[in-house]
Design a protein around this motif. Structure first.
Motif: not given
Length: 340
Positions: A270, A272-273, A306, A309-310, A312-314, A316-317
């Motif tokens: 958990s 990773k981010q 939110n 965060e979406q 940021t997740e992109q 990270i990926n």
């Protein structure tokens, strides 16, 4: 059983705090993560500290207020993160900054009652009054004279209610400022400020510095005790490590002690981010403000944090836009355009 973590005292932060520390998280300088510059004692500590590890030497002398503690370091983390924000945005940083005492307390998960302002004042006195001599270089520069962690601080504005300080002007030392300009920093988890015990915070710093992105890092019990700066006996220190292993509540890392007195820190999946925040590009404050305005004007009722965060997740990926600020605004516009 008592929750080993402190509660999140401010789950809903104001817009300024969210902008600075949700998208641009807290930074810790690697020199003080590596070596014990701060006392772990919760009582006034008037010792002179002498620490040697390999070629690194540190001598720390308190004034009458005592040595600065690992909890006092929260103020340094706050100031350093604000300065790093300026550096990451391409603006020339300055050693002196003006801060809101209220924002500082909220960002570091402290209460905002009157006693918190009194404790904050005492922390500032210890950070400014300590005398440090070290051969540890920051930005490849060694400071050859004794210095305090803060060169100075002053209360710029006080409240008439209970005479609380409202705004502060703080000047950080050249030694610490050099570490920021040289980007000798690492991102730390916000839950660091929920750790109750001073040794827990020190263990997290060491794990973050040495384990980092690696799956695990091993260290001997005596070596770890030296690196923490703990004054406990080796027997008591071993007991504390076993206790930590049972609770295993450090952010980002698990900790285990084997029968050969070897401590193994291992990275949680958990984490990773948080760890990748060191590698993803930052959004400019005016970009964040514009995005919030677009969401508000569209009257979607969405949680703006939110959406961030979406995005940021992109990143990270693996999403690598040429212009991260433009990509974020386009992300918001597309969300609004395609809303149900």
């Amino acid at each position: 059983m008592i929750n080993p973590l402190l509660p999140d005292r401010h789950p809903t932060r104001d817009f300024f705090i969210a902008d600075i520390f949700d998208s641009l998280p807290f930074k810790d300088d690697m020199a003080s993560m590596e070596h014990p510059f701060f006392s772990l004692s919760t009582k006034k500590d008037l010792r002179d500290l002498h620490y040697t590890n390999g070629q690194s030497n540190i001598t720390i002398k308190p004034n009458s207020d005592g040595l600065p503690t690992i909890f006092d370091k929260d103020i340094l983390l706050y100031c350093g993160s604000l300065i790093m924000n300026e550096i990451n945005q391409g603006r020339p940083p300055t050693k002196t900054l003006r801060v809101s005492a209220h924002d500082l307390l909220i960002a570091t998960n402290r209460s905002t009652g009157g006693e918190s302002y009194t404790r904050l004042k005492k922390s500032l006195d210890r950070l400014q009054g300590v005398s440090i001599k070290t051969n540890i270089k920051t930005k490849n520069c060694e400071i050859t004279e004794a210095f305090g962690i803060f060169d100075s601080y002053r209360i710029v504005e006080s409240s008439r209610i209970k005479d609380r300080m409202v705004k502060l002007e703080i000047t950080v030392s050249d030694w610490f400022f050099n570490s920021l300009v040289g980007k000798e920093v690492l991102t730390i988890n916000r839950d660091y400020f929920r750790l109750r015990k001073s040794l827990e915070r020190r263990l997290y710093e060491i794990a973050r510095k040495h384990c980092g992105h690696n799956s695990k890092w091993e260290v001997g019990l005596e070596k770890l005790k030296l690196k923490t700066g703990s004054m406990s006996s080796l027997r008591k220190f071993r007991f504390f490590i076993k206790e930590q292993s049972n609770f295993n509540h450090l952010p980002d890392y698990e900790i285990n002690l084997n029968d050969k007195d070897i401590i193994i820190f291992s990275q949680r999946k958990s984490s990773k981010q948080i760890l990748l925040f060191d590698e993803i590009p930052s959004l400019k404050p005016n970009t964040l403000t514009r995005g919030a305005d677009l969401v508000q004007q569209a009257e979607t009722g969405w949680d703006y944090n939110n959406l961030r965060e979406q995005f940021t997740e992109q990143l990270i990926n693996g999403f690598k836009p040429d212009n991260v600020n433009g990509a974020f605004i386009n992300f918001i516009k597309n969300k609004i355009r395609n809303k149900p």
